[in-house]
Design a protein around this motif. Sequence first.
Motif, PDB file in Angstrom:
ATOM      1  N   GLY A   1       9.731  20.908  -2.154  1.00 36.33           N
ATOM      2  CA  GLY A   1      10.017  21.419  -0.922  1.00 36.33           C
ATOM      3  C   GLY A   1       9.376  20.554   0.059  1.00 36.33           C
ATOM      4  N   PHE A   2       7.918  19.673  -0.566  1.00 37.55           N
ATOM      5  CA  PHE A   2       6.991  19.828   0.804  1.00 37.55           C
ATOM      6  C   PHE A   2       8.009  18.976   2.320  1.00 37.55           C
ATOM      7  N   ARG A   3       7.585  20.233   3.208  1.00 37.18           N
ATOM      8  CA  ARG A   3       8.337  19.526   4.695  1.00 37.18           C
ATOM      9  C   ARG A   3       6.940  18.179   5.622  1.00 37.18           C
ATOM     10  N   VAL A   4       7.577  16.834   5.995  1.00 31.21           N
ATOM     11  CA  VAL A   4       6.578  16.493   6.603  1.00 31.21           C
ATOM     12  C   VAL A   4       6.877  16.260   7.866  1.00 31.21           C
ATOM     13  N   VAL A   5       8.008  16.998   8.250  1.00 33.03           N
ATOM     14  CA  VAL A   5       8.546  17.195   9.687  1.00 33.03           C
ATOM     15  C   VAL A   5       8.715  18.394   9.953  1.00 33.03           C
TER      16      VAL A   5
ATOM     17  N   THR B   1       0.977  -1.263  -0.083  1.00 31.63           N
ATOM     18  CA  THR B   1      -0.049   0.058   0.291  1.00 31.63           C
ATOM     19  C   THR B   1       0.759   1.064   0.005  1.00 31.63           C
ATOM     20  N   GLY B   2       0.060   2.646  -0.562  1.00 33.45           N
ATOM     21  CA  GLY B   2       0.817   3.070  -0.780  1.00 33.45           C
ATOM     22  C   GLY B   2       0.928   3.744   0.727  1.00 33.45           C
ATOM     23  N   GLY B   3       2.103   5.690   0.630  1.00 31.30           N
ATOM     24  CA  GLY B   3       1.613   6.444   1.981  1.00 31.30           C
ATOM     25  C   GLY B   3       1.745   7.697   1.844  1.00 31.30           C
ATOM     26  N   THR B   4       0.679   8.575   2.889  1.00 32.27           N
ATOM     27  CA  THR B   4       0.534   9.876   2.254  1.00 32.27           C
ATOM     28  C   THR B   4       2.041  10.683   2.086  1.00 32.27           C
ATOM     29  N   ILE B   5       3.267  10.127   3.040  1.00 31.18           N
ATOM     30  CA  ILE B   5       3.680  10.936   3.404  1.00 31.18           C
ATOM     31  C   ILE B   5       4.404  10.428   2.422  1.00 31.18           C
ATOM     32  N   ASP B   6       4.540   9.619   1.896  1.00 36.13           N
ATOM     33  CA  ASP B   6       5.913   9.921   0.768  1.00 36.13           C
ATOM     34  C   ASP B   6       5.035  10.711  -0.351  1.00 36.13           C
TER      35      ASP B   6
ATOM     36  N   ALA C   1       8.180  -2.480  -7.456  1.00 31.15           N
ATOM     37  CA  ALA C   1       8.672  -3.124  -9.158  1.00 31.15           C
ATOM     38  C   ALA C   1      10.176  -2.113  -9.509  1.00 31.15           C
ATOM     39  N   LEU C   2       8.754  -1.114  -9.834  1.00 33.44           N
ATOM     40  CA  LEU C   2       9.780  -0.007 -10.538  1.00 33.44           C
ATOM     41  C   LEU C   2       9.939   0.863 -10.598  1.00 33.44           C
ATOM     42  N   GLY C   3       9.860   0.780  -9.006  1.00 36.40           N
ATOM     43  CA  GLY C   3      10.748   2.249  -8.100  1.00 36.40           C
ATOM     44  C   GLY C   3       9.641   2.860  -7.256  1.00 36.40           C
ATOM     45  N   GLY C   4       8.401   3.100  -7.524  1.00 35.25           N
ATOM     46  CA  GLY C   4       7.556   3.493  -6.700  1.00 35.25           C
ATOM     47  C   GLY C   4       7.140   3.085  -4.877  1.00 35.25           C
ATOM     48  N   GLY C   5       7.985   2.815  -5.167  1.00 33.85           N
ATOM     49  CA  GLY C   5       7.181   2.248  -3.426  1.00 33.85           C
ATOM     50  C   GLY C   5       8.544   1.412  -2.959  1.00 33.85           C
TER      51      GLY C   5
ATOM     52  N   ASP D   1     -10.962  -3.451  -3.501  1.00 32.36           N
ATOM     53  CA  ASP D   1     -11.016  -4.689  -5.016  1.00 32.36           C
ATOM     54  C   ASP D   1     -10.355  -3.698  -5.823  1.00 32.36           C
ATOM     55  N   GLN D   2     -10.454  -3.036  -6.246  1.00 31.03           N
ATOM     56  CA  GLN D   2      -9.381  -2.153  -7.524  1.00 31.03           C
ATOM     57  C   GLN D   2      -9.019  -0.453  -6.770  1.00 31.03           C
ATOM     58  N   PRO D   3      -7.573  -0.215  -7.907  1.00 30.70           N
ATOM     59  CA  PRO D   3      -7.496   1.275  -7.640  1.00 30.70           C
ATOM     60  C   PRO D   3      -8.197   2.401  -6.850  1.00 30.70           C
ATOM     61  N   LEU D   4      -8.286   3.501  -5.971  1.00 35.17           N
ATOM     62  CA  LEU D   4      -8.953   4.491  -5.457  1.00 35.17           C
ATOM     63  C   LEU D   4      -8.733   5.001  -7.174  1.00 35.17           C
ATOM     64  N   GLY D   5      -9.495   5.623  -7.260  1.00 35.84           N
ATOM     65  CA  GLY D   5      -9.191   7.156  -8.534  1.00 35.84           C
ATOM     66  C   GLY D   5      -8.474   5.978  -9.373  1.00 35.84           C
ATOM     67  N   TYR D   6      -7.991   7.139 -10.016  1.00 37.79           N
ATOM     68  CA  TYR D   6      -7.640   6.278 -11.687  1.00 37.79           C
ATOM     69  C   TYR D   6      -5.856   6.049 -11.119  1.00 37.79           C
ATOM     70  N   ALA D   7      -5.187   7.180 -10.843  1.00 37.98           N
ATOM     71  CA  ALA D   7      -3.728   7.225 -10.737  1.00 37.98           C
ATOM     72  C   ALA D   7      -3.095   6.472  -9.344  1.00 37.98           C
ATOM     73  N   VAL D   8      -1.894   5.591  -9.823  1.00 33.96           N
ATOM     74  CA  VAL D   8      -1.019   4.903  -8.356  1.00 33.96           C
ATOM     75  C   VAL D   8       0.190   5.230  -9.171  1.00 33.96           C
ATOM     76  N   GLY D   9       0.579   5.497  -8.006  1.00 29.88           N
ATOM     77  CA  GLY D   9       2.042   6.148  -8.284  1.00 29.88           C
ATOM     78  C   GLY D   9       2.001   7.420  -7.690  1.00 29.88           C
ATOM     79  N   ASN D  10       2.900   7.943  -7.321  1.00 36.54           N
ATOM     80  CA  ASN D  10       3.187   9.352  -5.866  1.00 36.54           C
ATOM     81  C   ASN D  10       3.054  10.847  -6.783  1.00 36.54           C
ATOM     82  N   ALA D  11       3.728  10.665  -7.539  1.00 35.13           N
ATOM     83  CA  ALA D  11       3.371  12.090  -8.606  1.00 35.13           C
ATOM     84  C   ALA D  11       1.878  12.286  -8.409  1.00 35.13           C
ATOM     85  N   LEU D  12       1.406  11.352  -9.719  1.00 33.67           N
ATOM     86  CA  LEU D  12       0.837  10.727 -10.655  1.00 33.67           C
ATOM     87  C   LEU D  12      -0.555  10.879  -9.490  1.00 33.67           C
TER      88      LEU D  12
END
Length: 445
Positions: A132-136, A120-125, A370-374, A243-254
């Motif tokens: 520039g977005f600072r999460v700390v 699963t992906g994470g909001t912080i990533d 595997a693509l490098g997005g996680g 049971d499917q991705p939420l929305g249409y995009a998967v991957g941090n910038a997308l």
Amino acid sequence: MNNTSIPQIIQKKRDATILSPLELDRVVRGAVDGKIPDYQLSAFLMATYFTGMTFEETASLTRSMVESGESYDLSKVKGPKVDKHSTGGLGDKVSIILAPLAAACGLKVPMMAGRGLGHTGGTIDKLEAIPGFRVVLSKEEFTKILTEVGCAIISQSASIAPADRIFYSLRDVTATIECIPLITASILSKKIAEGANSLVMDIKVGNGAFLKKKTDALALAKTMRAVAKRSKMELRATLSNMDQPLGYAVGNALEIYECLEVLQNADFNPYSLSSTDLRELTIHLCAQMLEAGKVVRSLSEGRKLAIQKLQDGSAWKKFQEMVKAQGGDATTLSEPWRYMKADRIVEIQCKKKGYVSEMRSEDIGRLLIALGGGRNTVGQQIDHSVGFFFHKKLGAMVRAEDPLVTIFGNEKTDFAWVEDQIHSMIKITTTKKTTPKLILEANVK
Ligand code: URA
């Protein structure tokens, strides 16, 4: 005085004996002080996985985990403080839209979010895809932004519930994640320490969620409500389909790009199919937060307010304020293609006509890794630009050569292999299967 030794505590849990608050506290303190070795902590976690805990034990464990670190006192921040947390899924970017939307509706949203976990992906990533977005943030900065803007999204600081970080990293590698009392204590210890008055839980159920069965998700909701009540925190829960991705995009910038689109109510994305499930779930969760914070008297009133603040641009304005306050480069928000710079983009097409009847979300999440997005290992660098855009979702009718998925890769991506993987993960059948409902339970009692 608590004299039970750690081997005795493990033995008691193994034999399903109820542990006292003192015994549970001994485990938590020993973990944080480094006095209990990982093999004993892992044995304790596995015993808990198999024999479970009562609500009382789970509440005691949660309390000790809160007390293992610092708690934020947000009493000086005026207004109802309500947070939302999801158990995690694929393409779940709701928090990024929801925090500014709920703030635009009058709530204070102190949101402590996580990084990607497992498939699963994470909001912080995702937020770190914004330059520039600072999460700390320091406690003082967090409180200031919360007071002035109304929302801030940060990662869990080292001082909040340190016992959770220790347990969590062990659970991640000892097959003990999917355990209701441990999930409850993990999430609630952070949320109680963060200082929110109320919490809305989005509990995901389905092939891309940690909990695959609705009965388990309902049991988690019940346990979380019982434990939150003992800590005087109001908790509401929604069960939503994964049971499917939420929305249409998967991957941090997308995913950031998709959030911008929902926040701006704009269809400037050439790939846009208007993310109705993402928008719908965000509006529902916002209504639940507004009801919990007593800004509205009913879910329907909350929905109306949320839709209004999304449509009149207030949520978009809040989001820009939050990004600026947290150091993000706001100019990139008006030119998202500038920072969403995947090196190579390839569209793949449907091989035959039919209906999309299955999307193996967990496997798609692993393909993104595997693509490098996680990450596969703690602290691994990720490539924010890689991801997938799904042109079709469950139930869609497709013809051969219709666009199915656009792959956003980098110079290392083996597109032919990724294409094969995608085709094996999205099933097209000649008959249409019933599409699962997005919101399975709107307000678990
Ligand atoms: N998210 C958490 O923070 N903890 C868990 O145990 C599961 C999901």
